[in-house]
Design an enzyme around this catalytic site. Structure first.
Site, PDB file in Angstrom:
ATOM      1  N   ILE A  98       0.833  -1.201   0.000  1.00 26.95           N
ATOM      2  CA  ILE A  98       0.000   0.000   0.000  1.00 26.95           C
ATOM      3  C   ILE A  98       0.868   1.253   0.000  1.00 26.95           C
ATOM      4  CG2 ILE A  98      -2.052  -1.081   0.974  1.00 26.95           C
ATOM      5  CD1 ILE A  98      -1.269  -0.166   3.698  1.00 26.95           C
ATOM      6  N   GLU A  99       0.300   2.339  -0.495  1.00 27.88           N
ATOM      7  CA  GLU A  99       1.102   3.523  -0.794  1.00 27.88           C
ATOM      8  C   GLU A  99       1.721   4.169   0.432  1.00 27.88           C
ATOM      9  OE1 GLU A  99      -1.850   7.179  -1.536  1.00 27.88           O
ATOM     10  OE2 GLU A  99      -2.428   5.393  -2.653  1.00 27.88           O
ATOM     11  N   GLN A 100       1.109   3.997   1.596  1.00 27.10           N
ATOM     12  CA  GLN A 100       1.688   4.587   2.809  1.00 27.10           C
ATOM     13  C   GLN A 100       2.921   3.824   3.272  1.00 27.10           C
ATOM     14  OE1 GLN A 100      -1.512   4.141   2.217  1.00 27.10           O
ATOM     15  NE2 GLN A 100      -2.505   6.114   2.549  1.00 27.10           N
ATOM     16  N   GLY A 101       3.184   2.652   2.675  1.00 17.61           N
ATOM     17  CA  GLY A 101       4.465   1.996   2.914  1.00 17.61           C
ATOM     18  C   GLY A 101       4.429   0.576   3.427  1.00 17.61           C
ATOM     19  N   SER A 142       7.208   6.003   1.858  1.00 19.26           N
ATOM     20  CA  SER A 142       6.273   6.186   0.740  1.00 19.26           C
ATOM     21  C   SER A 142       6.954   6.561  -0.572  1.00 19.26           C
ATOM     22  CB  SER A 142       5.211   7.228   1.099  1.00 19.26           C
ATOM     23  OG  SER A 142       4.347   6.731   2.089  1.00 19.26           O
TER      24      SER A 142
END
Length: 533
Positions: free
Chosen positions: A329-332, A356
């Protein structure tokens, strides 16, 4: 002896000069330095300063559920311009956030810039390069041929991106923006300003943001929960070194997420038992999520977004297939179980939490296998709108990382309801439409192009659309129905509910009736890429 760096939030607010460009690290409530942002807003209310600041938000700062974030600054005279990957969002019945009122009222120029590009801009500023040259966002709302990221008339009159020709190809060019102030957040600072993130659900992009300011002579302010003695954080645990941090603000009550003070599984300090994750109730949304799950391959690295597809990890838990794919996921977060609702953007039991900007490089270059995303609208060319709903703009957060993720993704599975507002039933292995929705979601032209169908065809991307009534695929000839749900009439329930003609595949078949029954599916994932058949 360590240099004293600890100041109050009010003192930090006084460091912001009029006209400053301020970069803020946040993803809704995750990592939001809300105490410092609140103090800046309070200083403006009391003194009329800082005035005319520009804020940069790679991902949204704050939300509509208790962490105000950018809304602390959304005051006429204080905020002069905003560029953000996403914005606070919420239900249509709620009062819009102050920032959305400024955007919709054309009070200030506002831009929706893909989150990955926002991080790229910071990296270029740090390295003192002229700007970002990218193909991410071409033929979407990001492209100056469409909206050029502008969210209102003031922004359209002051463009931030242009098309250029370089080495014989067309590119998008975002000139560097140099911030003077960075406001970041961590869990712990030692007396020398070294920052660690042990209670955070994501690191986000603090190093890129701090570097963009530090290398250009600005000030870096870090909000943390607690202060430790100098040199007591292990070097491998330091995420942002003290040489990049000027001041520390201690805010012991900072939230981990909107509704989470602190949960150690979110920050990877413990692992939750799989039995503790709630399995979705049996309804139409679960039916769609199950069909999305059937597109997965064993061993894939799969990005997942907000919406119906966010439940797919729990489908795999129910089916005994957790771990068959790795969620990114984009938040890491990498691996584990992506969380829902107010904790979205975090994962429990993650294998790793990366920064990120690195995750977005992975997405922009299509290193992953597949993405599971939602749609608001689909048009005749297969393009998707997820980022704009003009009647109530604050219902959508903007594009976030959607454009970065979809720009080159090998395969994308979009999911959603075929119409908006339909009353649907599911029983005995079939679906029934008890009342048709008033709003068509398959439209002649989407309100905003978040994803370009024609560009996807040209790039040979594999595009699937999953709804409760049918499965469709994007083919060179157009959007094509490949599967029809049991209980659905093709003419009445599908073709008549689309504003454009749909193609019907010559081998169109029925969707699996087991999807429409409450029992487990006995989900069988497709073989891993390159596996022997």
């Amino acid at each position: 002896m360590a240099r004293q760096k600890v100041i109050s939030a009010a003192e930090a607010a006084r460091l912001i000069p009029d006209g400053a460009i301020v970069t803020v690290s946040s993803s809704s409530a995750l990592g939001c330095p809300d105490a410092v942002l609140k103090a800046i807003g309070e200083r403006f209310d009391a003194e009329g300063h800082p005035r005319n600041i520009t804020t940069l938000h790679p991902i949204a700062a704050g939300d509509m559920w208790g962490v105000k974030g950018v809304d602390h600054l959304a005051k006429a005279g204080c905020l002069a311009r905003v560029l953000a990957g996403s914005y606070p969002s919420g239900p249509s019945s709620s009062e819009p956030p102050a920032i959305w009122k400024m955007i919709s009222g054309d009070v200030i120029p506002a831009y929706n810039v893909p989150s990955g590009i926002m991080f790229d801009i910071h990296r270029e500023a740090a390295a003192k390069r002229p700007g970002v040259l990218t193909k991410v966002g071409m033929e979407t709302f990001v492209d100056p041929l469409h909206e050029g990221c502008a969210m209102n008339a003031k922004a359209a009159a002051d463009p931030i991106v242009k098309r250029v020709t370089f080495a014989g190809e067309d590119w998008l060019f975002f000139p560097t923006i140099i911030p003077q102030i960075a406001i970041i957040r961590a869990t712990t600072a030692d007396e020398r300003g070294n920052l660690s993130y042990e209670h955070e659900g994501g690191i986000l992009g603090p190093i890129d943001q701090a570097l963009s300011v530090r290398n250009n002579g600005g000030i870096v302010i870090a909000q943390v929960k607690r202060l430790a003695a100098a040199d007591t954080i292990r070097p491998h645990d330091v995420v942002v070194p003290g040489v990049m941090v000027d001041y520390i603000v201690i805010a012991p009550d900072q939230m981990q997420t909107t509704n989470t003070v602190y949960e150690p599984a979110i920050s990877g300090e413990i692992f939750r038992p799989l039995s503790s994750f709630e399995i979705p109730k049996f309804d139409i949304a679960k039916v769609i999520a199950r069909r999305v799950a059937q597109e997965l391959r064993d061993g894939d690295a799969v990005n997942i977004g907000f919406g119906i597809s966010a439940n797919v990890p729990r489908i795999l838990i129910e089916e005994g297939r957790h771990g068959a794919v790795t969620w990114v996921i984009e938040q890491g977060a990498v691996g584990g179980v992506p969380l829902l609702d107010f904790q979205f953007g975090c994962a429990s039991n993650a294998e790793a939490i990366v920064q990120s900007p690195h995750q977005f490089t992975y997405f922009q270059g299509a290193g992953f296998d597949m993405s599971l995303l939602s749609f608001l609208q689909i048009d005749k060319g297969g393009s998707i709108n997820v980022s704009k709903l003009g009647v109530r703009a604050h219902v959508t957060a903007g594009a976030g990382g959607f454009v970065d993720i979809t720009a080159r993704a090998k395969k994308i599975v979009f999911s959603g309801y075929f119409t908006a507002g339909a009353k649907l039933g599911v029983a005995n292995g079939s679906v029934s439409i008890q009342k048709e929705g008033k709003v068509k979601k398959l439209v002649e032209a989407v309100e905003q192009i978040s994803f370009s169908g024609p560009r996807a065809v040209a790039q040979h991307q594999d595009i699937v659309y999953v709804t409760e009534r049918c499965v469709m695929r994007l083919e060179p000839e157009g959007v094509t129905v490949t599967e029809i749900a049991p209980g659905i009439d093709l003419e009445r329930d599908i073709l008549a509910q689309a504003e454009f003609p749909l193609r019907i595949a010559s081998d169109c078949r029925k969707m699996d009736p087991a999807l429409y029954r409450p029992e487990r599916l006995n989900l069988q994932l497709r073989p891993a890429r390159g596996a022997l058949q």
